[in-house]
Each structure stands twice: as structure tokens, then as C-alpha cells.
Design a protein around this motif. Structure first.
Motif, PDB file in Angstrom:
ATOM      1  N   GLY A   1       0.788  -1.213   0.000  1.00 24.55           N
ATOM      2  CA  GLY A   1       0.000   0.000   0.000  1.00 24.55           C
ATOM      3  C   GLY A   1       0.825   1.270   0.000  1.00 24.55           C
ATOM      4  O   GLY A   1       0.263   2.364   0.029  1.00 24.55           O
ATOM      5  N   ALA A   2       2.180   1.136  -0.037  1.00 21.93           N
ATOM      6  CA  ALA A   2       3.105   2.285  -0.069  1.00 21.93           C
ATOM      7  C   ALA A   2       2.914   3.211   1.126  1.00 21.93           C
ATOM      8  O   ALA A   2       3.156   4.411   1.039  1.00 21.93           O
ATOM      9  CB  ALA A   2       2.955   3.059  -1.377  1.00 21.93           C
ATOM     10  N   GLY A   3       2.467   2.633   2.249  1.00 28.60           N
ATOM     11  CA  GLY A   3       2.261   3.422   3.453  1.00 28.60           C
ATOM     12  C   GLY A   3       3.247   3.053   4.538  1.00 28.60           C
ATOM     13  O   GLY A   3       4.393   2.698   4.267  1.00 28.60           O
ATOM     14  N   SER A   4       2.822   3.125   5.796  1.00 21.65           N
ATOM     15  CA  SER A   4       3.690   2.870   6.942  1.00 21.65           C
ATOM     16  C   SER A   4       3.117   1.749   7.796  1.00 21.65           C
ATOM     17  O   SER A   4       1.914   1.485   7.785  1.00 21.65           O
ATOM     18  CB  SER A   4       3.859   4.134   7.783  1.00 21.65           C
ATOM     19  OG  SER A   4       4.494   5.147   7.031  1.00 21.65           O
ATOM     20  N   TYR A   5       4.013   1.103   8.567  1.00 21.28           N
ATOM     21  CA  TYR A   5       3.613   0.009   9.454  1.00 21.28           C
ATOM     22  C   TYR A   5       4.037   0.343  10.870  1.00 21.28           C
ATOM     23  O   TYR A   5       5.130   0.880  11.105  1.00 21.28           O
ATOM     24  CB  TYR A   5       4.287  -1.296   9.022  1.00 21.28           C
ATOM     25  CG  TYR A   5       4.215  -2.386  10.072  1.00 21.28           C
ATOM     26  CD1 TYR A   5       3.040  -3.098  10.284  1.00 21.28           C
ATOM     27  CD2 TYR A   5       5.321  -2.688  10.872  1.00 21.28           C
ATOM     28  CE1 TYR A   5       2.966  -4.091  11.257  1.00 21.28           C
ATOM     29  CE2 TYR A   5       5.259  -3.675  11.842  1.00 21.28           C
ATOM     30  CZ  TYR A   5       4.083  -4.374  12.034  1.00 21.28           C
ATOM     31  OH  TYR A   5       4.012  -5.341  13.004  1.00 21.28           O
ATOM     32  N   GLY A   6       3.155   0.022  11.818  1.00 17.67           N
ATOM     33  CA  GLY A   6       3.493   0.209  13.212  1.00 17.67           C
ATOM     34  C   GLY A   6       3.029  -0.967  14.056  1.00 17.67           C
ATOM     35  O   GLY A   6       1.981  -1.564  13.787  1.00 17.67           O
ATOM     36  N   PHE A   7       3.823  -1.312  15.073  1.00 22.60           N
ATOM     37  CA  PHE A   7       3.458  -2.353  16.027  1.00 22.60           C
ATOM     38  C   PHE A   7       3.376  -1.711  17.407  1.00 22.60           C
ATOM     39  O   PHE A   7       4.311  -1.054  17.862  1.00 22.60           O
ATOM     40  CB  PHE A   7       4.499  -3.472  16.024  1.00 22.60           C
ATOM     41  CG  PHE A   7       4.527  -4.298  17.291  1.00 22.60           C
ATOM     42  CD1 PHE A   7       3.357  -4.864  17.791  1.00 22.60           C
ATOM     43  CD2 PHE A   7       5.712  -4.508  17.983  1.00 22.60           C
ATOM     44  CE1 PHE A   7       3.374  -5.621  18.959  1.00 22.60           C
ATOM     45  CE2 PHE A   7       5.748  -5.260  19.142  1.00 22.60           C
ATOM     46  CZ  PHE A   7       4.577  -5.820  19.637  1.00 22.60           C
ATOM     47  N   LEU A   8       2.240  -1.902  18.061  1.00 17.77           N
ATOM     48  CA  LEU A   8       2.025  -1.355  19.391  1.00 17.77           C
ATOM     49  C   LEU A   8       1.639  -2.474  20.350  1.00 17.77           C
ATOM     50  O   LEU A   8       0.640  -3.161  20.132  1.00 17.77           O
ATOM     51  CB  LEU A   8       0.907  -0.316  19.380  1.00 17.77           C
ATOM     52  CG  LEU A   8       1.214   1.043  18.732  1.00 17.77           C
ATOM     53  CD1 LEU A   8      -0.025   1.913  18.781  1.00 17.77           C
ATOM     54  CD2 LEU A   8       2.368   1.721  19.440  1.00 17.77           C
TER      55      LEU A   8
END
Length: 476
Positions: free
Chosen positions: A248-255
Motif C-alpha cells: 500500500g506504499a504506506g507505513s507500518y506500526g506495532f504497538l
């Protein structure tokens, strides 16, 4: 522990030693003499590439781990840094967003309350010309249609958020498609169109196989819509959520803690609203006699002598790094070898046109190993070591997930050795943070007792691996 696995892992670590210590791994035509001749000065270095090349909103900086190589076939790392142009004082672009919230049963209680609080905070950050749709999914999907974020509509959005409750399974595909439909209604009116997906679990309803879900995101991307994904807790599929952000050409985050969701929503809004480039592609053009070993941590498409790597959309100040290993053959001493041509192509949102930036990298052949060592690029050596360590970190995480704890720790020990060797080239301060990360991972692997502990360690390692590969701005 399986002795064969241990021996193979150690062998892999030793094979890298020569590269990290400063000598490219030579596979043929060994150098006949390592003793420098006092009457034969070394050949001059090829002209260095410019510190950075830019013809638009992105700057590209490239370097070789070894601008000097010995005769024979050598592994050399190419590192490319790409940075979005800062725009001082510029007004951020209006955004067309859809926030997609998982409200399945596993989100009940604290996680859903924190997600709702983060959503309320996101609403307060919007400006009148922004647009937001709120989508929440369990077994079914419900939506507040996209609205201009006027004061009256922001109040309506906050009231809608208050009415979200936990219910049902995890129908991620339906949530994504509903978010896309909401953004599509105003897509042509905005330069920036984005979905922000939050989930804490595995897909259980709708499309559940990974191939179909990835295709959904790929199709969304072809419509000019970016997808960012945020995983909460320890039960979600981190590989799938990472793939959503990549495709998706976006960003990934893990919380681990949903209480930090507001911070990530704010970061993603800031990144979306300061975009300077999209449809970004880096190409390696390999001359005859140069072979691609691998592009570390990215999906690469090869057609003939051209290798293409699709990258995320870029915001102002964002930096991403790509590291590739190429096999270079040096024949005649004193000869400059053309290693690769580089081309960066993208849609420049500041100039509203397609821009291409190009540069070339070459290496000089010498029979004096001292020159190879003296001219080694310290930064590129550290970057290459980080990317190689990321491969090991991914393997370690998978081994830990499958219950092979000792094997997982072995991969971390290899990384510790690699960074110690890199320190002999670049100095201990250059890799001090990397060594600390490896020590922390090793300690966490040793202590992980429960299933939650293991899942947390796996997700932390895979997130760190993304950053070490060079996904610096697109990994939260």
C-alpha cells in the motif's frame, strides 16, 4: 539443538567476515601478492559520486562499500539513501482519510477504548479542508461517510466514535473495501488519499487467505490510495500487516499498548499531509559482467539487466535506504569497473510532474589489499551489516515462533559478531546502538516464557528488521 543447523549458521557468519572486515569476498582469480611495491603507487580512485543527486522533491545519495576491489569476482554492497525535500513554512496538504478500526470481540475493553480515544484525538487534529470517513468492522462493517472536517462535522465524528462497540469476528477485507469506497467518493478532489487500518487479530471472516488480502491492498494502491497498517497487541499477523503497508506504499506500526495509538495516528496524519512524492521506484541498471546478488529486505523485480524496487510514498524529511549486494568482476589492475547505474523515478507532488534522477557508481581494480582496506566506505559497511543482520533477525524471530529458541539465539550471536567486525572498520561508536539492540534481543529471547512473551519478541524483532533493512521513515 540440531548440530547441522548450528554448523550451517556458524559457516554463514564466517563467510561474511571478510566482507565486513574490509575485503570483498573473492570467489575467483585470487590476488597473487598482498605486498605493496614501493615503486608502484596505487592507481587513483575513480571520481566519487556527488554527495546527493536531486532534480525534484527527492534527493538520492549512493555509495559503494568497496570503491576499490581486487582482481576476481567480489561481493560489493550498493547503498542508496532517498530523502524527501523539506519545505520550510509550507502549509500542509489537505488529506482525504478513512480510519478503519477493528472492533471484533478481541478488541473489547481497554484496546477498543484506547482506539476510540485515539480516533477522537485524530479528529481534533483535522482542519476544515481535510476529509475523514470512520469505518469499523467486526463480522460486518459500519461507516460514517466521509465528511469535511468543519467544526460541526468534527463534533458529529466524535459522537459517532462514542457509539462504536465490540462485536463479532475480524473481517479485514470488508473493512478495507469499505474504507476504499469512502475515499473514492472524493479521491479526485485531493492530492493525498489514505487508509489507516488498525487490527489486533487474524482475519477470520470475509477473505482470510493472505494472497487475496494482499491483492485487495494492491488494487487499492492502483487507485492512488495509500494504505498504512497498525497492529495492536500480540495476536495479529505481523507479516500480513507489514505486507499491507508495503503493497500500500504506506507505513507500518506495532504497538504492544493501545494507549500509544494516538501518537501513531498523529504521525501518520503528519506523514500523509506533508507528502512530496509518490509512485516512487528505484532502478539498478547492471552493466555486462555485473550480477545482482540480492536486494536486502525489499521486493525486487528483475527484467534483463534492470532491477526495479518499488518504494513507499515520501513525506518531507522522510528517508528510506535500499541496500543491494552485487557481484563485480575486476580484471585489469588500474581499470575502473562500472558497477551500476541508478535511476530514481517518481511523481513529484511539489512540481506536479514525473521526475527522474540518475547516477552511476564505479570501482577501481587494484592488486594492493591495503588500498581496499584504506578506501573502504565506513558508512556503507555499517549499512550493509545492518541489512545483513536484519535477515538474521527475521530468521531468529521465525525460529523463536516455532519453539527453536537456541537456534534463534544463534542468529543473534552471529549478528553480535558481525557488528564487532564492522566496528573494526567504522569504529565502535558507529555500531554501539546496533550492538545494544542485539544484546536486548538476545536477553528477550532468553527470558520469553509465555506465548505472549514469545509473540511480543517476534513482533519486536521483525519491526526492528524493517528498520535495519532501511525502512527508516515508513516503520513506526
Amino acid at each position: 539443538m540440531n548440530k547441522t543447523v548450528t554448523l550451517l549458521a556458524l559457516a554463514g557468519g564466517l563467510a561474511l567476515t571478510a566482507l565486513v572486515l574490509g575485503l570483498p569476498h573473492v570467489t575467483s582469480q585470487p590476488v597473487h601478492s598482498a605486498t605493496p611495491s614501493p615503486s608502484k603507487p596505487p592507481p587513483p580512485l575513480p571520481p566519487p559520486p556527488p554527495p546527493s543527486t536531486s532534480q525534484g522533491s527527492l534527493a538520492m545519495t549512493s555509495r559503494l562499500s568497496h570503491p576499490y576491489i581486487t582482481p576476481g569476482s567480489s561481493d560489493v554492497f550498493v547503498t542508496v539513501d532517498i530523502t524527501g525535500q523539506e519545505v520550510p513554512g509550507a502549509r500542509r496538504s489537505p488529506v482525504n482519510l478513512a480510519l478503519i478500526i477493528d472492533r471484533s470481540g478481541s478488541m473489547s475493553g481497554y484496546k477498543l477504548e484506547q482506539a476510540k480515544q485515539a480516533a477522537r484525538h485524530l479528529v481534533t487534529l483535522l482542519k476544515d479542508d481535510d476529509r475523514l470517513a470512520i469505518v469499523h468492522y467486526g463480522s460486518d462493517v459500519k461507516s460514517l461517510p466521509g465528511l469535511q472536517a468543519t467544526p460541526a462535522n468534527r463534533e458529529r465524528m466524535i459522537q459517532y466514535i462514542e457509539g462504536i462497540w465490540d462485536e463479532g469476528g475480524t473481517n479485514i477485507s470488508a473493512g478495507l473495501l469499505a474504507g476504499q469506497a469512502q475515499v473514492e467518493t472524493a479521491r479526485s478532489d485531493y492530492r493525498v488519499n489514505r487508509l489507516i487500518l488498525i487490527s489486533d487479530g487474524q482475519p477470520t471472516e470475509g477473505s482470510t487467505d493472505e494472497g487475496s488480502l494482499k491483492q485487495v491492498v494492491k488494487d487499492i494502491r492502483t487507485r492512488g490510495i495509500t494504505v498504512s497498517s497498525i497492529g495492536v497487541g500480540t495476536d495479529f499477523n505481523e507479516d500480513l500487516m507489514q505486507a499491507f503497508a508495503e503493497y500500500g506504499a504506506g507505513s507500518y506500526g506495532f504497538l504492544e499498548d493501545a494507549g500509544k495509538l494516538a501518537t501513531l495516528f498523529q504521525k501518520d496524519l503528519q506523514q500523509a499531509s506533508t507528502q512530496v512524492a509518490r509512485n516512487v521506484e528505484l532502478s539498478f541498471e547492471l552493466p555486462q559482467g555485473i550480477a545482482l546478488g540480492e536486494v536486502l529486505g525489499y521486493r525486487a523485480n528483475t527484467a534483463g539487466s534492470t532491477v526495479r524496487v518499488a518504494l513507499t510514498d515520501f513525506s518531507a524529511g522522510q528517508t528510506e535506504r535500499v541496500v543491494a549486494r552485487v557481484v563485480v568482476t575486476g580484471s585489469r589492475v588500474g581499470q575502473a569497473v562500472d558497477v551500476t547505474g541508478l535511476k530514481l523515478a517518481y511523481t513529484d507532488l511539489l512540481k506536479d510532474k514525473t521526475v527522474e534522477t540518475a547516477s552511476r557508481l564505479s570501482a577501481m581494480v587494484t592488486d594492493q589489499r591495503e588500498e581496499v582496506l584504506a578506501r573502504q566506505d565506513k558508512d556503507a559497511t555499517v549499512y550493509a551489516t545492518r541489512a545483513r543482520s536484519a535477515q538474521n533477525l527475521q530468521k531468529a524471530a521465525e525460529a523463536l515462533k516455532k519453539g527453536r529458541r537456541e537456534e534463534a539465539k544463534q542468529f543473534i550471536q552471529q549478528n553480535q559478531q558481525m557488528f564487532q567486525e564492522a566496528a573494526s572498520v567504522a569504529g565502535a561508536p558507529a555500531v554501539a546502538a546496533d550492538m545494544a539492540d542485539q544484546d536486548a534481543a538476545f536477553a528477550e529471547y532468553e527470558k520469553a516464557a509465555s506465548a505472549d512473551d514469545v509473540n511480543t519478541a517476534v513482533k519486536r524483532s521483525k519491526t526492528q528488521a524493517l528498520k535495519s533493512f532501511g525502512r527508516l521513515g515508513s516503520t513506526y
